[in-house]
Scaffold this active site. Sequence first.
Site, PDB file in Angstrom:
ATOM      1  N   ARG A 127      34.753  27.757 -25.939  1.00 21.01           N
ATOM      2  CA  ARG A 127      36.186  27.557 -26.167  1.00 21.01           C
ATOM      3  C   ARG A 127      36.642  26.095 -26.069  1.00 21.01           C
ATOM      4  NH1 ARG A 127      39.552  32.466 -23.536  1.00 21.01           N
ATOM      5  NH2 ARG A 127      40.615  32.404 -25.526  1.00 21.01           N
ATOM      6  N   ILE A 184      33.028  35.323 -33.467  1.00 17.88           N
ATOM      7  CA  ILE A 184      34.002  34.319 -33.004  1.00 17.88           C
ATOM      8  C   ILE A 184      33.565  33.663 -31.680  1.00 17.88           C
ATOM      9  CG2 ILE A 184      36.458  33.873 -32.512  1.00 17.88           C
ATOM     10  CD1 ILE A 184      36.128  35.049 -35.305  1.00 17.88           C
ATOM     11  N   CYS A 242      39.731  33.440 -20.095  1.00 20.85           N
ATOM     12  CA  CYS A 242      38.517  34.247 -19.913  1.00 20.85           C
ATOM     13  C   CYS A 242      37.271  33.469 -20.353  1.00 20.85           C
ATOM     14  CB  CYS A 242      38.620  35.522 -20.735  1.00 20.85           C
ATOM     15  SG  CYS A 242      39.893  36.635 -20.152  1.00 20.85           S
ATOM     16  N   ASP A 298      39.276  40.526 -30.166  1.00 25.74           N
ATOM     17  CA  ASP A 298      39.870  41.118 -28.953  1.00 25.74           C
ATOM     18  C   ASP A 298      39.736  42.638 -28.942  1.00 25.74           C
ATOM     19  OD1 ASP A 298      40.563  38.656 -28.093  1.00 25.74           O
ATOM     20  OD2 ASP A 298      42.717  38.862 -28.361  1.00 25.74           O
ATOM     21  N   ARG A 338      46.691  40.562 -16.568  1.00 23.78           N
ATOM     22  CA  ARG A 338      47.146  39.378 -17.302  1.00 23.78           C
ATOM     23  C   ARG A 338      47.669  39.740 -18.678  1.00 23.78           C
ATOM     24  NH1 ARG A 338      42.445  35.108 -17.094  1.00 23.78           N
ATOM     25  NH2 ARG A 338      43.329  34.661 -19.115  1.00 23.78           N
ATOM     26  N   LYS A 348      51.335  39.658 -25.991  1.00 25.90           N
ATOM     27  CA  LYS A 348      50.910  38.605 -25.060  1.00 25.90           C
ATOM     28  C   LYS A 348      50.649  37.293 -25.805  1.00 25.90           C
ATOM     29  CE  LYS A 348      46.642  37.262 -22.783  1.00 25.90           C
ATOM     30  NZ  LYS A 348      46.086  36.518 -23.911  1.00 25.90           N
ATOM     31  N   ASN A 349      49.863  37.356 -26.884  1.00 26.27           N
ATOM     32  CA  ASN A 349      49.472  36.109 -27.537  1.00 26.27           C
ATOM     33  C   ASN A 349      50.618  35.438 -28.292  1.00 26.27           C
ATOM     34  OD1 ASN A 349      46.968  36.320 -26.441  1.00 26.27           O
ATOM     35  ND2 ASN A 349      45.922  36.966 -28.315  1.00 26.27           N
TER      36      ASN A 349
HETATM   37  C1  UD1 Z   1      43.360  33.210 -29.383  1.00 21.72           C
HETATM   38  C2  UD1 Z   1      43.792  34.362 -28.512  1.00 21.72           C
HETATM   39  C3  UD1 Z   1      42.585  35.220 -28.111  1.00 21.72           C
HETATM   40  C4  UD1 Z   1      41.787  35.619 -29.339  1.00 21.72           C
HETATM   41  C5  UD1 Z   1      41.493  34.430 -30.231  1.00 21.72           C
HETATM   42  C6  UD1 Z   1      40.810  34.793 -31.539  1.00 21.72           C
HETATM   43  C7  UD1 Z   1      45.689  33.438 -27.344  1.00 21.72           C
HETATM   44  C8  UD1 Z   1      46.264  32.943 -26.080  1.00 21.72           C
HETATM   45  N1  UD1 Z   1      44.423  33.807 -27.319  1.00 21.72           N
HETATM   46  O1  UD1 Z   1      42.503  32.408 -28.589  1.00 21.72           O
HETATM   47  O2  UD1 Z   1      43.067  36.372 -27.445  1.00 21.72           O
HETATM   48  O3  UD1 Z   1      40.552  36.173 -28.910  1.00 21.72           O
HETATM   49  O4  UD1 Z   1      42.701  33.726 -30.543  1.00 21.72           O
HETATM   50  O5  UD1 Z   1      41.604  35.728 -32.217  1.00 21.72           O
HETATM   51  O6  UD1 Z   1      46.363  33.541 -28.355  1.00 21.72           O
HETATM   52  N2  UD1 Z   1      37.417  26.687 -31.492  1.00 21.72           N
HETATM   53  C9  UD1 Z   1      36.806  25.459 -31.584  1.00 21.72           C
HETATM   54  N3  UD1 Z   1      37.590  24.361 -31.385  1.00 21.72           N
HETATM   55  C10 UD1 Z   1      38.912  24.426 -31.127  1.00 21.72           C
HETATM   56  C11 UD1 Z   1      39.520  25.684 -31.042  1.00 21.72           C
HETATM   57  C12 UD1 Z   1      38.746  26.809 -31.238  1.00 21.72           C
HETATM   58  O7  UD1 Z   1      35.602  25.359 -31.799  1.00 21.72           O
HETATM   59  O8  UD1 Z   1      39.556  23.379 -30.957  1.00 21.72           O
HETATM   60  C13 UD1 Z   1      36.595  27.898 -31.664  1.00 21.72           C
HETATM   61  C14 UD1 Z   1      36.554  28.731 -30.378  1.00 21.72           C
HETATM   62  O9  UD1 Z   1      35.566  28.284 -29.499  1.00 21.72           O
HETATM   63  C15 UD1 Z   1      36.263  30.107 -30.917  1.00 21.72           C
HETATM   64  C16 UD1 Z   1      37.019  30.117 -32.235  1.00 21.72           C
HETATM   65  O10 UD1 Z   1      37.231  28.753 -32.591  1.00 21.72           O
HETATM   66  O11 UD1 Z   1      34.884  30.254 -31.141  1.00 21.72           O
HETATM   67  C17 UD1 Z   1      38.345  30.851 -32.198  1.00 21.72           C
HETATM   68  O12 UD1 Z   1      39.199  30.238 -31.270  1.00 21.72           O
HETATM   69  P1  UD1 Z   1      40.787  30.290 -31.387  1.00 21.72           P
HETATM   70  O13 UD1 Z   1      41.189  30.982 -32.632  1.00 21.72           O
HETATM   71  O14 UD1 Z   1      41.286  28.907 -31.139  1.00 21.72           O
HETATM   72  O15 UD1 Z   1      41.147  31.200 -30.170  1.00 21.72           O
HETATM   73  P2  UD1 Z   1      42.161  30.923 -29.009  1.00 21.72           P
HETATM   74  O16 UD1 Z   1      43.389  30.281 -29.557  1.00 21.72           O
HETATM   75  O17 UD1 Z   1      41.474  30.289 -27.866  1.00 21.72           O
END
Ligand code: UD1
Length: 417
Positions: A121, A326, A116, A304, A398, A22-23
Amino acid sequence: MPKIKIDGGHELSGTITISGAKNSVVALIPAAILCDETVTISNVPNITDVDDLENILVHLNAKITRSPGKVEINSSDIINKEITETLSKKLRASYYFMGALLGKFNKVDMYFPGGCSIGARPINLHLKGFELLGAKITEEENHFIIEAEKLRGNNIYLDFPSVGATINIMLAAVKARGKTVIDNAAQEPEIVNIATFLNNMGAKIRGAGTSTITIIGVKYLHSCFHEVIPDRIEAGTYLVIASLLGQELKIDNMIPSHLEALIAKLTEAGVEMDIGLDNIVIHEPKDYHGIDIKTLVYPGFATDLQQIMAPFLTQCKGRSTIEETIYENRFQNLPELDKMGANTQIRKDNRKATIRGKTPLKGTEVTATDLRGGASLLVAALIAEGVTTIDNISYILRGYDQIVEKLTAVGAKIEII
Ligand code: UD1
């Protein structure tokens, strides 16, 4: 609203074949619009996140042809217009259109993504990356216009190795002038999969899978054929299920090295498994004991998978802990598990939980609060005595391709009602 009904406690045997990740696919589809010709993506899972991305492509006038396990995308006639709030909010990964449209047209107009509610985020790191490439961001409430006269390569250090920010910056940088270096980049296997896809089109990306990614901008991206990697979170979910209920249960078409942290923790708890090149077999469940889990970025223990581990830990003798580093709000499944007979406590700051076992679980009515939280309840329902109904199953659908069919085929009593 449909629900999932499970009559628990049945042994599972046979083979479960893992689908495409999915990701990965949710980034590959937006990435496809960077291509100047037609691209074909195979091993595409049939999940509603893919449907939602298809709707965005159709809205933008791209041509998308779907057949089982495959999509073909041609973006020659794409119209770069606003992606509406409804479409943007359907899923988290809609934000990959920010990087992809910015990279292709130097402009994107869309809203804050959905996904979610497992924490705040924010997308500040994505935006910081776009700005360093020369884009100007106009943000009003949750509406973003990001545009650049010309994108130019730059050095970008991520304060946190965010998966989304790393991929989004790669997408924006792939056609930018000159060299971009992303430092403290995320190293998840999905990032390597996206970089390989772009390289197959003619991009020049090096270092994906390490903490430094270098991208040399190119002018043209040509047609290619690409396969989605197996879903390590889906494989991990079935591995946990197999540890609890498997009798000669094989998890097939997976990459065991993507799940090293999970395998290590299951082994520590007492799980015995045979690890093949692209499969894992569990011969029978054993007696398990409590363990401590701490989520970390890849190759650490995946956030996850911590929710999926919670029902497993209810079946481990003694005290187990899960520390979530995280996300701020990823224990919403635990009160639901308590309704089934689990004994869990969440620390006040919501970052650590204790699970005491072994507690028998009993079927009841529970509600999925997010994708992996929903899957956690499903694992619990499979081992519980009696019937469980899970509400809000759209979360689960999803991210899990044919979950009812796959579990039915190995002996589970599960249906959508
Ligand atoms: C992706 C995955 C999700 C997984 C996560 C961590 C997808 C679609 N989703 O989510 O399933 O749980 O990686 O492995 O691939 N953060 C910030 N600022 C930013 C971006 C992130 O502070 O601009 C923080 C987030 O709030 C969170 C952490 O960084 O606490 C990790 O986020 P990130 O690795 O970006 O996860 P996603 O890409 O949203």
